[in-house]
Design an enzyme around this catalytic site. Sequence first.
Site, mmCIF file in Angstrom:
data_model
loop_
_atom_site.group_PDB
_atom_site.id
_atom_site.type_symbol
_atom_site.label_atom_id
_atom_site.label_comp_id
_atom_site.label_asym_id
_atom_site.label_seq_id
_atom_site.Cartn_x
_atom_site.Cartn_y
_atom_site.Cartn_z
ATOM 1 C CB ILE A 39 -1.013 0.027 1.176
ATOM 2 C CG1 ILE A 39 -0.323 -0.194 2.514
ATOM 3 C CG2 ILE A 39 -2.124 -0.991 0.921
ATOM 4 C CD1 ILE A 39 -1.244 0.093 3.709
ATOM 5 C CG HIS A 107 8.049 -8.506 3.661
ATOM 6 N ND1 HIS A 107 8.353 -8.449 5.002
ATOM 7 C CD2 HIS A 107 8.475 -7.342 3.135
ATOM 8 C CE1 HIS A 107 8.929 -7.301 5.267
ATOM 9 N NE2 HIS A 107 9.031 -6.597 4.152
HETATM 10 P P1 AMP Z 1 10.112 -3.717 4.560
HETATM 11 O O1 AMP Z 1 10.483 -2.275 4.757
HETATM 12 O O2 AMP Z 1 10.998 -4.456 3.598
HETATM 13 O O3 AMP Z 1 9.955 -4.423 5.890
HETATM 14 O O4 AMP Z 1 8.708 -3.682 3.832
HETATM 15 C C1 AMP Z 1 7.478 -3.643 4.486
HETATM 16 C C2 AMP Z 1 6.481 -3.251 3.433
HETATM 17 O O5 AMP Z 1 5.192 -3.558 3.913
HETATM 18 C C3 AMP Z 1 6.490 -1.750 3.093
HETATM 19 O O6 AMP Z 1 6.789 -1.581 1.720
HETATM 20 C C4 AMP Z 1 5.083 -1.300 3.453
HETATM 21 O O7 AMP Z 1 4.569 -0.366 2.535
HETATM 22 C C5 AMP Z 1 4.302 -2.594 3.418
HETATM 23 N N1 AMP Z 1 3.124 -2.617 4.261
HETATM 24 C C6 AMP Z 1 3.055 -2.321 5.570
HETATM 25 N N2 AMP Z 1 1.787 -2.482 6.007
HETATM 26 C C7 AMP Z 1 1.059 -2.907 4.951
HETATM 27 C C8 AMP Z 1 -0.307 -3.246 4.761
HETATM 28 N N3 AMP Z 1 -1.194 -3.185 5.770
HETATM 29 N N4 AMP Z 1 -0.716 -3.628 3.531
HETATM 30 C C9 AMP Z 1 0.157 -3.679 2.511
HETATM 31 N N5 AMP Z 1 1.450 -3.377 2.626
HETATM 32 C C10 AMP Z 1 1.904 -2.981 3.830
#
Ligand code: AMP
Length: 145
Positions: A39, A107
């Site tokens: 998002i 992820h």
């Molecule tokens: P990282 O910084 O590699 O841990 O990536 C975490 C990712 O999760 C970021 O790009 C956020 O934008 C994404 N994120 C966090 N919360 C959500 C959510 N509720 N739905 C979709 N993406 C999310």
Amino acid sequence: MSDDGGHLVEDCIFCKIIRGEIPSFKVFEDDQTFAFMDINPINPGHALVIPKFHAENLYATPDEWFGPTMATVRRVATAVDKVVQPEGMNLLQANGPGAKQSVFHLHMHIIPRSADDGATMNWELVPGDMDAIGALAEEIAAAVE
Ligand code: AMP
Ligand code: ZN
């Protein structure tokens, strides 16, 4: 009684997304993996793939969960490529705050790219010190389990 086989935890935003307790833009799901849109996209089509197993990072993820996660990455990345038709695609996975990890459930990012999108993951190719590279290669090879 949860039906997640005890693989998920309460206090994790991605475990909550898998359980449907937090809404998401789901694009694919199977027994072991879940894929949804980021998002805060770096570019349109930015998607995330997670195992239905709560592990903080790469090191804590068992092979039997990482393999299926990568199979889903390939599957979803192929669909993103078909729909978005970007110039290129990067896969990214962060471990630890120094790598800007912000959600501590493994992820894989699927990130459509274009050469001029200004994303800051680009770096120039600068040849390293071959002795130093070789020495580290020996240490790492010996540490592989
Ligand atoms: P990282 O910084 O590699 O841990 O990536 C975490 C990712 O999760 C970021 O790009 C956020 O934008 C994404 N994120 C966090 N919360 C959500 C959510 N509720 N739905 C979709 N993406 C999310
Ligand atoms: Zn989790």
